[in-house]
Design an enzyme around this catalytic site. Structure first.
Site, short mmCIF file in Angstrom:
data_model
loop_
_atom_site.label_atom_id
_atom_site.label_comp_id
_atom_site.label_asym_id
_atom_site.label_seq_id
_atom_site.Cartn_x
_atom_site.Cartn_y
_atom_site.Cartn_z
N ASN A 20 0.78 -1.24 0.27
CA ASN A 20 0.09 -0.13 0.11
C ASN A 20 1.04 1.22 0.02
O ASN A 20 1.65 1.50 0.96
CB ASN A 20 -0.97 0.02 1.20
CG ASN A 20 -1.95 -0.98 1.13
OD1 ASN A 20 -2.45 -1.43 0.23
ND2 ASN A 20 -2.22 -1.93 2.37
N HIS B 190 6.56 -1.35 3.39
CA HIS B 190 6.14 -2.86 3.95
C HIS B 190 5.48 -3.60 2.98
O HIS B 190 4.48 -2.89 2.65
CB HIS B 190 5.72 -3.18 5.16
CG HIS B 190 4.36 -2.21 5.20
ND1 HIS B 190 4.29 -0.61 5.64
CD2 HIS B 190 3.01 -2.54 5.36
CE1 HIS B 190 3.12 -0.44 5.86
NE2 HIS B 190 2.44 -1.54 5.40
P1 5GP Z 1 -0.81 -0.86 6.17
O1 5GP Z 1 -2.24 -0.38 6.08
O2 5GP Z 1 0.20 0.22 6.45
O3 5GP Z 1 -0.28 -1.16 4.52
O4 5GP Z 1 -0.26 -2.17 6.95
C1 5GP Z 1 0.12 -1.97 8.18
C2 5GP Z 1 0.32 -3.12 8.62
O5 5GP Z 1 0.83 -3.41 9.78
C3 5GP Z 1 -1.40 -3.81 9.08
O6 5GP Z 1 -1.73 -5.24 8.36
C4 5GP Z 1 -1.20 -4.14 10.64
O7 5GP Z 1 -1.83 -4.98 11.08
C5 5GP Z 1 0.15 -4.39 10.81
N1 5GP Z 1 0.78 -3.58 12.13
C6 5GP Z 1 0.41 -2.46 12.70
N2 5GP Z 1 0.97 -2.39 13.80
C7 5GP Z 1 1.97 -3.58 13.97
C8 5GP Z 1 2.76 -3.98 14.90
O8 5GP Z 1 2.73 -3.30 16.08
N3 5GP Z 1 3.11 -5.22 14.82
C9 5GP Z 1 2.96 -6.17 13.82
N4 5GP Z 1 3.68 -7.31 13.61
N5 5GP Z 1 2.15 -5.61 12.62
C10 5GP Z 1 1.61 -4.42 12.85
#
Ligand code: 5GP
Ligand code: ZN
Length: 146
Positions: free
Chosen positions: A87, A100
């Site tokens: 994303n 990520h």
């Molecule tokens: P985004 O929406 O930014 O592409 O995805 C962020 C991802 O990071 C989400 O799927 C969320 O569940 C994951 N995430 C957010 N905070 C943490 C965390 O503290 N630890 C881990 N392992 N994953 C996280």
């Protein structure tokens, strides 16, 4: 490292996570709120907010890990494939401002569509518009190709 970044803190071992791989360039760990079991995130070791911010050679080292991580995630989760996506930017749904890749194991009959299913329609462009877009892009990219 950005002190206020949750993913930098995971890579530095300052907050707990299920880290499954780490080297000087990258870190992979399980998503805390997985879409399905085995949902894994792959981040560059250094803090960059957007993919386009990463210098090419660092990006190459970061992405060099991707095939092996995908193969391992699918093998361990007994999956037939994976949806792999970034994303890229808040408009695309990026919530954590550290690059990520999401590696989401996919199973036959999981009922989930391709990335194309995010979009309800298709852009129907006149050929000259497609031509103009390709021309602008190739002009912008040309110096990099030399
Ligand atoms: P985004 O929406 O930014 O592409 O995805 C962020 C991802 O990071 C989400 O799927 C969320 O569940 C994951 N995430 C957010 N905070 C943490 C965390 O503290 N630890 C881990 N392992 N994953 C996280
Ligand atoms: Zn960070």
């Amino acid at each position: 490292m950005a002190d206020d970044c949750i993913f930098c803190r995971i890579a530095a071992g300052k907050i707990p996570a299920h880290v499954v791989y780490q080297d000087e360039s990258a870190c992979a760990f399980l998503d805390v709120n997985p879409l399905v079991a085995g949902h894994t995130l792959l981040i560059p070791a250094k803090h960059y907010e957007r993919l386009e911010d990463i210098p090419s050679e660092e990006a190459a080292r970061y992405l060099a890990n991707l095939p092996r991580i995908i193969a391992t995630v699918t093998h361990v989760m007994d999956a037939e494939g994976a949806t792999v996506a970034w994303n890229d930017g808040p408009v695309a749904g990026q919530e954590v401002p550290h690059v990520h890749a999401h590696i989401v194991p996919r199973h036959a009959k999981d009922g989930v569509g391709p990335i194309h299913s995010l979009f309800s329609g298709r852009a129907r462009l006149p050929p000259e518009e497609t031509e103009r877009i390709a021309d602008r892009m190739s002009r912008a990219l040309r110096p990099r190709l030399r």
